[in-house]
Design an enzyme around this catalytic site. Structure first.
Site, PDB file in Angstrom:
ATOM      1  N   MET A  14       0.827  -1.211   0.000  1.00 56.36           N
ATOM      2  CA  MET A  14       0.000   0.000   0.000  1.00 56.36           C
ATOM      3  C   MET A  14       0.859   1.258   0.000  1.00 56.36           C
ATOM      4  O   MET A  14       0.556   2.236  -0.689  1.00 56.36           O
ATOM      5  CB  MET A  14      -0.928  -0.003   1.221  1.00 56.36           C
ATOM      6  CG  MET A  14      -2.018  -1.041   1.177  1.00 56.36           C
ATOM      7  SD  MET A  14      -3.235  -0.713  -0.113  1.00 56.36           S
ATOM      8  CE  MET A  14      -4.202   0.587   0.659  1.00 56.36           C
ATOM      9  N   GLY A  15       1.944   1.247   0.793  1.00 57.87           N
ATOM     10  CA  GLY A  15       2.815   2.422   0.876  1.00 57.87           C
ATOM     11  C   GLY A  15       3.464   2.725  -0.457  1.00 57.87           C
ATOM     12  O   GLY A  15       3.513   3.884  -0.901  1.00 57.87           O
ATOM     13  N   SER A 127      -8.969   3.685   1.577  1.00 61.22           N
ATOM     14  CA  SER A 127      -9.587   2.464   1.054  1.00 61.22           C
ATOM     15  C   SER A 127      -9.416   2.355  -0.448  1.00 61.22           C
ATOM     16  O   SER A 127      -9.388   3.354  -1.154  1.00 61.22           O
ATOM     17  CB  SER A 127     -11.085   2.442   1.371  1.00 61.22           C
ATOM     18  OG  SER A 127     -11.668   1.304   0.760  1.00 61.22           O
ATOM     19  N   GLY A 129      -7.641  -0.782  -1.687  1.00 59.32           N
ATOM     20  CA  GLY A 129      -6.648  -1.808  -1.978  1.00 59.32           C
ATOM     21  C   GLY A 129      -5.459  -1.205  -2.713  1.00 59.32           C
ATOM     22  O   GLY A 129      -5.293   0.016  -2.785  1.00 59.32           O
ATOM     23  N   LYS A 181     -13.520   4.648   8.487  1.00 66.33           N
ATOM     24  CA  LYS A 181     -12.901   3.563   7.687  1.00 66.33           C
ATOM     25  C   LYS A 181     -13.268   2.189   8.264  1.00 66.33           C
ATOM     26  O   LYS A 181     -13.503   1.237   7.524  1.00 66.33           O
ATOM     27  CB  LYS A 181     -11.381   3.748   7.647  1.00 66.33           C
ATOM     28  CG  LYS A 181     -10.622   2.611   6.971  1.00 66.33           C
ATOM     29  CD  LYS A 181     -11.016   2.448   5.498  1.00 66.33           C
ATOM     30  CE  LYS A 181     -10.111   1.555   4.696  1.00 66.33           C
ATOM     31  NZ  LYS A 181     -10.018   0.174   5.072  1.00 66.33           N
ATOM     32  N   HIS A 184     -16.697   1.414   7.214  1.00 68.59           N
ATOM     33  CA  HIS A 184     -16.588   1.031   5.798  1.00 68.59           C
ATOM     34  C   HIS A 184     -16.233  -0.454   5.694  1.00 68.59           C
ATOM     35  O   HIS A 184     -16.833  -1.208   4.923  1.00 68.59           O
ATOM     36  CB  HIS A 184     -15.517   1.889   5.103  1.00 68.59           C
ATOM     37  CG  HIS A 184     -15.063   1.357   3.773  1.00 68.59           C
ATOM     38  ND1 HIS A 184     -14.206   0.284   3.648  1.00 68.59           N
ATOM     39  CD2 HIS A 184     -15.376   1.725   2.502  1.00 68.59           C
ATOM     40  CE1 HIS A 184     -14.010   0.028   2.370  1.00 68.59           C
ATOM     41  NE2 HIS A 184     -14.700   0.888   1.655  1.00 68.59           N
ATOM     42  N   ASN A 185     -15.274  -0.871   6.471  1.00 70.41           N
ATOM     43  CA  ASN A 185     -14.843  -2.263   6.384  1.00 70.41           C
ATOM     44  C   ASN A 185     -15.906  -3.217   6.918  1.00 70.41           C
ATOM     45  O   ASN A 185     -16.061  -4.322   6.398  1.00 70.41           O
ATOM     46  CB  ASN A 185     -13.515  -2.459   7.128  1.00 70.41           C
ATOM     47  CG  ASN A 185     -12.334  -1.994   6.288  1.00 70.41           C
ATOM     48  OD1 ASN A 185     -12.489  -1.097   5.470  1.00 70.41           O
ATOM     49  ND2 ASN A 185     -11.183  -2.588   6.481  1.00 70.41           N
ATOM     50  N   GLU A 188     -18.209  -3.563   4.210  1.00 73.15           N
ATOM     51  CA  GLU A 188     -17.501  -4.392   3.210  1.00 73.15           C
ATOM     52  C   GLU A 188     -17.659  -5.883   3.553  1.00 73.15           C
ATOM     53  O   GLU A 188     -17.984  -6.705   2.686  1.00 73.15           O
ATOM     54  CB  GLU A 188     -16.024  -3.979   3.217  1.00 73.15           C
ATOM     55  CG  GLU A 188     -15.075  -4.809   2.392  1.00 73.15           C
ATOM     56  CD  GLU A 188     -13.607  -4.354   2.594  1.00 73.15           C
ATOM     57  OE1 GLU A 188     -13.323  -3.159   2.410  1.00 73.15           O
ATOM     58  OE2 GLU A 188     -12.760  -5.191   2.950  1.00 73.15           O
ATOM     59  N   TYR A 189     -17.460  -6.220   4.819  1.00 76.59           N
ATOM     60  CA  TYR A 189     -17.595  -7.620   5.237  1.00 76.59           C
ATOM     61  C   TYR A 189     -18.996  -8.143   4.936  1.00 76.59           C
ATOM     62  O   TYR A 189     -19.175  -9.263   4.447  1.00 76.59           O
ATOM     63  CB  TYR A 189     -17.342  -7.762   6.742  1.00 76.59           C
ATOM     64  CG  TYR A 189     -15.902  -7.891   7.188  1.00 76.59           C
ATOM     65  CD1 TYR A 189     -14.902  -7.078   6.680  1.00 76.59           C
ATOM     66  CD2 TYR A 189     -15.543  -8.825   8.158  1.00 76.59           C
ATOM     67  CE1 TYR A 189     -13.595  -7.180   7.124  1.00 76.59           C
ATOM     68  CE2 TYR A 189     -14.234  -8.942   8.617  1.00 76.59           C
ATOM     69  CZ  TYR A 189     -13.262  -8.115   8.093  1.00 76.59           C
ATOM     70  OH  TYR A 189     -11.977  -8.216   8.542  1.00 76.59           O
ATOM     71  N   LYS A 259      -8.137  -9.123   8.852  1.00 81.56           N
ATOM     72  CA  LYS A 259      -7.106  -8.404   9.596  1.00 81.56           C
ATOM     73  C   LYS A 259      -7.673  -7.755  10.857  1.00 81.56           C
ATOM     74  O   LYS A 259      -6.930  -7.230  11.657  1.00 81.56           O
ATOM     75  CB  LYS A 259      -6.465  -7.349   8.711  1.00 81.56           C
ATOM     76  CG  LYS A 259      -5.780  -7.945   7.493  1.00 81.56           C
ATOM     77  CD  LYS A 259      -4.546  -7.159   7.108  1.00 81.56           C
ATOM     78  CE  LYS A 259      -3.858  -7.797   5.917  1.00 81.56           C
ATOM     79  NZ  LYS A 259      -4.666  -7.626   4.677  1.00 81.56           N
TER      80      LYS A 259
HETATM   81  C1  6PG Z   1      -9.945  -1.312   1.824  1.00 83.85           C
HETATM   82  C2  6PG Z   1      -9.929  -2.644   2.504  1.00 83.85           C
HETATM   83  C3  6PG Z   1      -8.652  -2.879   3.226  1.00 83.85           C
HETATM   84  C4  6PG Z   1      -8.665  -4.170   4.041  1.00 83.85           C
HETATM   85  C5  6PG Z   1      -8.178  -5.333   3.308  1.00 83.85           C
HETATM   86  C6  6PG Z   1      -8.206  -6.639   4.084  1.00 83.85           C
HETATM   87  O1  6PG Z   1     -10.848  -0.558   2.126  1.00 83.85           O
HETATM   88  O2  6PG Z   1      -9.082  -1.057   0.992  1.00 83.85           O
HETATM   89  O3  6PG Z   1     -10.968  -2.682   3.437  1.00 83.85           O
HETATM   90  O4  6PG Z   1      -8.464  -1.807   4.076  1.00 83.85           O
HETATM   91  O5  6PG Z   1      -7.861  -4.063   5.110  1.00 83.85           O
HETATM   92  O6  6PG Z   1      -8.945  -5.472   2.171  1.00 83.85           O
HETATM   93  O7  6PG Z   1      -9.200  -6.701   5.019  1.00 83.85           O
HETATM   94  P1  6PG Z   1      -9.519  -8.074   5.768  1.00 83.85           P
HETATM   95  O8  6PG Z   1      -8.220  -8.828   5.858  1.00 83.85           O
HETATM   96  O9  6PG Z   1     -10.018  -7.708   7.119  1.00 83.85           O
HETATM   97  O10 6PG Z   1     -10.504  -8.774   4.918  1.00 83.85           O
END
Ligand code: 6PG
Length: 465
Positions: A14-15, A127, A129, A181, A184-185, A188-189, A259
């Protein structure tokens, strides 16, 4: 040399992508990574952008390469590494130099770091990826507004754009950006889980192969479900393993990683007493999926759960169930944000949150534009009661009910869709059943209840004597 506009520490996936994005938008950037070879490899692979990048060997060199007042982005793993990096960096900085944590931090940590900071500090949720980080993520900022304003031109430039509007917004003080965020996740889940549940009905109940399933997702991506997650679900289902030609999906062990951001959301929702059952169910489903051996033992003991559904559902019902489920899951996420906004005194900008999610992030979807409009009309109203979304629910809750019912009778587990449905039914039941809970509580503990007929509080039943 001290002319880089900004610095960045941590050249992991990501960095590195974020650093290239910053350079690509015309900003000079100085970078540093704990392992020196990573920095050198990064610089060597930067191609045309190399002239915008100063690769440094030490933290001191990094600091010296950045124009004052400095701004340095941290892209290191969440948790202790962030604290360690701040502790190493801060003494090298001037008082007005700013540290920006752009990792997936727990917002409580960001609150603490903002309070303890001896200089400007921002926590930003990023966010999208790797591809988002490289070409345009969605950015949710937290910290003092004046700090955000200092770097907003960079963050807006590198962010995704929705019809020209940058998807980078200041959410509020301290950990507000990382909180948004996290939600958001959580969404996402749940979005991912609901898609996986419908995939389960198609695969196990309807006997469809991965190709056919992929084409269904492709088709749905032209309708109300149009979204990044539906798009990639189609692509995942259609992909083939290059060595065997088998659908890739059929080669992947069914144990979901995580994560922890979804878990944080659920824990916080409980603290806030904010009902987000579809999201909770999605986190539970991931936990449960990892119990591979136990599931196999269960199948040996009881027989396989999923049974053919023999035409009990059609694909339009599955699409309808997902539409209703999606509305309910987003409605839950936004009500949680509203609850946090009040509890933490943040004044979180709900319509702007929907806007910032319209592009760049993982949950980007066409529906978010309508959600932004509905929240702008009335940010305090649960989205499921807003006209557009009430219409979606009126039109699709029967499909959701049918899919959940068939899942139950045919052994296809649908934890998130079923939780979404239970939420929908509960949220349209004026007289629920908690009177029984209150009766029980009063019976065993004299906890008291409110009377229906006259509103009197702290009442007790005849059992009290
Ligand atoms: C995003 C994602 C990202 C996330 C990974 C893995 O918004 O770009 O949410 O931040 O950390 O996709 O998430 P998990 O390992 O928890 O599925």
């Amino acid at each position: 040399m001290s002319n880089a506009e900004i610095g960045l520490i941590g050249l992991g996936t990501m960095g590195a992508a974020l650093a290239l994005n910053i350079a690509d938008k015309g900003f000079d950037i100085a970078v540093w990574n704990r392992t020196g070879t990573v920095t050198q490899d990064f610089a060597a692979g930067a191609g045309d952008l190399a002239s915008k990048i100063t690769a440094t060997d030490t933290l001191e060199d990094l600091v010296a390469a950045i124009a004052k007042p400095r701004a340095i982005i941290l892209m290191v793993p969440a948790g202790q590494p962030v604290d360690d990096q701040i502790a190493a960096l801060r003494p090298l900085l001037d008082d007005d130099d700013m540290i920006i944590d752009a990792g997936n931090a727990l917002f409580h940590d960001t609150n603490r770091r903002a309070r303890e900071a001896t200089g400007p500090f921002l926590g930003i949720g990023v966010s999208g990826g790797e591809e988002g980080a490289r070409f345009g993520p969605s950015i949710m900022g937290g910290g003092k507004r004046e700090y955000w304003d200092r770097v907003a031109h960079v963050l807006e430039a590198i962010s995704a754009k929705y019809e020209g509007t940058p998807c980078a917004t200041w959410m509020g003080e301290e950990g507000a950006g990382h909180f948004v965020k996290a939600v958001h996740n959580g969404i996402e889940y749940a979005d991912m889980q609901m898609i996986a549940e419908v995939y389960g009905i198609m695969r196990d109940g309807m006997g469809m192969d991965a190709d056919a399933i992929g084409k269904v997702f492709e088709g749905w991506n032209n309708g109300p479900l149009k979204s990044y997650l539906i798009e990639i679900s189609g692509a995942v289902a259609l992909a083939k393993d290059t060595s065997t030609g088998t659908p890739m999906l059929d080669m992947i062990v069914d144990a979901a990683g995580q994560k922890g951001t979804g878990r944080w959301t659920v824990i916080e929702a409980q603290q806030l007493a904010a009902p987000i059952p579809a999201i909770e169910a999605a986190v539970v489903a991931r936990n449960l999926s990892s119990r591979v051996g136990e599931r196999a033992a269960g199948e040996d003991l009881f027989g396989a759960a999923p049974q053919p559904i023999d035409g009990a559902l059609d694909l339009a019902q599955l699409e309808g169930a997902l539409i209703a489920g999606k509305v309910l899951c987003y409605a839950q996420g936004f009500t949680m944000i509203e609850a946090a906004s009040e509890a933490f005194g943040w004044a979180l900008p709900l319509p702007d949150i929907a806007k910032v999610w319209r592009e760049g992030c993982i949950i980007r979807s066409d529906m978010l534009n309508d959600m932004a409009a509905a929240l702008a009309e009335d940010p305090d109203r649960n989205l499921m009661y807003a006209d557009r979304f009430a219409d979606y629910l009126r039109g699709n809750h029967a499909a959701l009910r049918a899919v959940v019912a068939v899942g139950a009778t045919h052994g296809v587990a649908m934890p998130s869709l079923a939780s979404g449905l239970a939420y929908f039914d509960a949220m349209r039941t004026a007289r629920g059943t908690a009177n029984m809970i209150q009766g029980q509580r009063d019976y065993f503990g004299r906890h008291g209840f409110v009377r229906m007929d006259n509103g009197a509080k702290d009442q007790h039943g005849p059992w009290a004597d």
